[in-house]
Design an enzyme around this catalytic site. Structure first.
Site, short mmCIF file in Angstrom:
data_model
loop_
_atom_site.label_atom_id
_atom_site.label_comp_id
_atom_site.label_asym_id
_atom_site.label_seq_id
_atom_site.Cartn_x
_atom_site.Cartn_y
_atom_site.Cartn_z
N SER A 155 -9.48 -0.46 14.25
CA SER A 155 -8.29 0.19 13.69
C SER A 155 -7.85 -0.48 12.39
O SER A 155 -7.71 -1.70 12.34
CB SER A 155 -7.17 0.13 14.73
N ASP A 163 -7.66 -5.49 9.05
CA ASP A 163 -7.29 -4.25 8.37
C ASP A 163 -7.21 -4.39 6.85
O ASP A 163 -6.55 -3.60 6.19
CB ASP A 163 -5.96 -3.72 8.94
N GLU A 218 0.82 -1.21 0.00
CA GLU A 218 0.00 0.00 0.00
C GLU A 218 0.86 1.26 0.00
O GLU A 218 1.92 1.30 0.59
CB GLU A 218 -0.87 0.03 1.27
N1 LIG Z 1 -4.41 -1.25 12.37
C1 LIG Z 1 -3.17 -0.89 12.08
O1 LIG Z 1 -2.87 0.30 11.95
C2 LIG Z 1 -2.12 -1.95 11.95
C3 LIG Z 1 -0.77 -1.59 11.92
C4 LIG Z 1 0.19 -2.62 11.87
C5 LIG Z 1 -0.21 -3.94 11.81
N2 LIG Z 1 -1.54 -4.23 11.80
C6 LIG Z 1 -2.03 -5.62 11.78
O2 LIG Z 1 -1.84 -6.11 13.10
C7 LIG Z 1 -1.67 -7.53 13.05
C8 LIG Z 1 -0.46 -7.93 13.86
O3 LIG Z 1 0.68 -7.44 13.19
P1 LIG Z 1 2.13 -8.00 13.59
O4 LIG Z 1 3.09 -7.18 12.82
O5 LIG Z 1 2.25 -8.08 15.05
O6 LIG Z 1 2.01 -9.48 12.98
P2 LIG Z 1 2.87 -10.77 13.38
O7 LIG Z 1 2.73 -11.71 12.24
O8 LIG Z 1 4.24 -10.36 13.79
O9 LIG Z 1 2.14 -11.35 14.67
C9 LIG Z 1 0.85 -11.87 14.65
C10 LIG Z 1 0.73 -12.90 15.76
O10 LIG Z 1 -0.64 -13.33 15.82
C11 LIG Z 1 -0.62 -14.71 16.19
N3 LIG Z 1 -1.90 -15.32 15.85
C12 LIG Z 1 -2.41 -15.61 14.63
N4 LIG Z 1 -3.62 -16.17 14.75
C13 LIG Z 1 -3.90 -16.23 16.08
C14 LIG Z 1 -5.00 -16.68 16.83
N5 LIG Z 1 -6.06 -17.23 16.23
N6 LIG Z 1 -4.96 -16.56 18.18
C15 LIG Z 1 -3.88 -16.02 18.79
N7 LIG Z 1 -2.80 -15.57 18.12
C16 LIG Z 1 -2.81 -15.67 16.79
C17 LIG Z 1 0.56 -15.28 15.41
O11 LIG Z 1 1.01 -16.49 15.96
C18 LIG Z 1 1.59 -14.14 15.56
O12 LIG Z 1 2.45 -14.33 16.66
C19 LIG Z 1 -1.55 -7.89 11.57
O13 LIG Z 1 -2.80 -8.40 11.14
C20 LIG Z 1 -1.23 -6.56 10.90
O14 LIG Z 1 -1.68 -6.52 9.56
C21 LIG Z 1 -2.49 -3.27 11.88
#
Ligand SMILES: NC(=O)c1ccc[n+]([C@@H]2O[C@H](COP(=O)([O-])OP(=O)(O)OC[C@H]3O[C@@H](n4cnc5c(N)ncnc54)[C@H](O)[C@@H]3O)[C@@H](O)[C@H]2O)c1
Length: 337
Positions: free
Chosen positions: A290, A227, A56
């Site tokens: 968010s 998101d 993006e």
């Molecule tokens: N809203 C925003 O502004 C924003 C900004 C950054 C990231 N994000 C989103 O936030 C999320 C987390 O990002 P990240 O960088 O920490 O990702 P990441 O991949 O580093 O961590 C995600 C974690 O979620 C765990 N997980 C997956 N499914 C699960 C479940 N059913 N139950 C419990 N744990 C589970 C995984 O094992 C992993 O440790 C992503 O979806 C990302 O796209 C959103």
């Protein structure tokens, strides 16, 4: 020469300021920028979707600055040794178009996402205790925990992840940050009695991390992992149960956020909430749906620029600015003596 903040520089800035202090400063910048909401030229981000994720571009501008961020979201990346989310961004002077800052934004995205979450939680809830339940212990998680602690004083942190190694990593990273830490073995155990629940999981699917029957009155849900189109974390029926759903920028959130599951549900934008504070009730279930909006990156870039703009150390020759602005060629004409 423009200012350049890479990973090493950001690390030293954070070391000098302190992570929680940086987050508190960023919350002020966010509040100032969201309060000036109508002065911004806004658009939903430009997204290129593929079967493995999304890339993006997130632009935004006001009368002074134009900012943009490049960011991806690839949930399977961690299996390839890469972060799910990676980013960089830039700020330019609107008057001339001259870029003034190029910055790393992978870490900065985690900081701004956490600061926005905490700013919103402060607007939507009065915590009944110090408990923050955090589901998903990946790259964003520690930042979310520290922001909820810095802004709301939530020091009792309960965490759950399906990947035990991720949980252990979080426990190790946060052991000396003033938390009481509890690793949980289920979502139900994790959220029991919590004032704030953060969902920060990553899966390109319509997940149901939280369902209608799991969440009790008096809870604020900070949902950051839903998101993208077809990437959500909350059961549709839970959304109906929420007293108030806050979003960043409605046109973008309707496509990418939890409310893509029911576009008829009313939502309130953060800029409105800042001007018309929510009258909190103990029976509320509030949700921050968010998705991440360009204004949050703009605020983060503005803060970084303010921190480095008077320092001559952080410079990069990214932009060609010849002495005679009409003579670009002589900058590369190797035959000129
Ligand atoms: N809203 C925003 O502004 C924003 C900004 C950054 C990231 N994000 C989103 O936030 C999320 C987390 O990002 P990240 O960088 O920490 O990702 P990441 O991949 O580093 O961590 C995600 C974690 O979620 C765990 N997980 C997956 N499914 C699960 C479940 N059913 N139950 C419990 N744990 C589970 C995984 O094992 C992993 O440790 C992503 O979806 C990302 O796209 C959103």
């Amino acid at each position: 020469m423009i200012h350049y903040v890479g990973v090493a520089t950001l690390k030293s800035l954070l070391h000098n300021i302190g992570i929680e202090n940086f987050i508190l400063k960023l919350v002020q910048y966010l509040e100032d920028d969201f309060a000036a909401w109508h002065s911004f030229e806004k658009s939903a981000r430009v997204a290129a979707h593929s079967s493995s994720g999304v890339i993006e571009l997130m632009p935004i501008s006001n009368a002074e600055f134009y900012g943009f961020k490049y960011v991806n979201g690839h949930p399977a990346n961690t299996q390839k040794g890469l972060p799910t989310v990676m980013a960089f961004g830039a700020l330019a002077a609107v008057e001339t178009g001259l870029p003034v800052l190029l910055s790393e934004m992978t870490i900065l995205t985690a900081l701004r996402t956490a600061a926005t979450s905490a700013m919103t939680a402060k607007l939507l809830t009065i915590p009944k205790n110090k408990t923050h339940a955090l589901i998903g212990c990946g790259a964003q998680s520690e930042f979310q925990a520290l922001a909820m602690k810095a802004v709301l004083g939530l020091t009792d942190l309960r965490v759950f992840d399906i990947d035990n190694a991720a949980t252990q990593k979080l426990l190790s990273n946060l052991q000396n940050h003033g938390f009481t830490l509890t690793a949980c073995t289920s979502v139900e155990q994790c959220i029991e009695g919590a004032s704030v629940i953060t969902t920060a999981t990553a899966a390109k699917t319509r997940a149901k991390i939280l369902t209608k029957d799991m969440v009790k009155a008096g809870t604020h849900i900070n949902g950051i992992g839903g998101d993208c189109p077809d990437k959500t974390e909350l059961e549709k029926e839970l959304l109906d149960k929420c007293t108030l759903i806050a979003v960043e920028f409605e046109p973008q959130s309707r496509i990418e956020g939890e409310t893509q599951q029911n576009t008829n549900l009313p939502v309130v934008e953060l800029a409105h909430l800042l001007k018309h504070p929510h009258n909190h009730k103990d029976t509320d279930i509030t949700l921050f749906d968010s998705v991440g909006f360009a204004l949050e990156d703009f605020s983060a870039l503005r803060l970084i620029y303010d921190l480095v703009k008077n320092d001559q150390n952080y410079k990069l020759d990214l932009i060609a600015t010849p002495q005679n602005p009409k003579d670009l060629f002589s900058m590369i004409n190797l035959l000129v003596s």
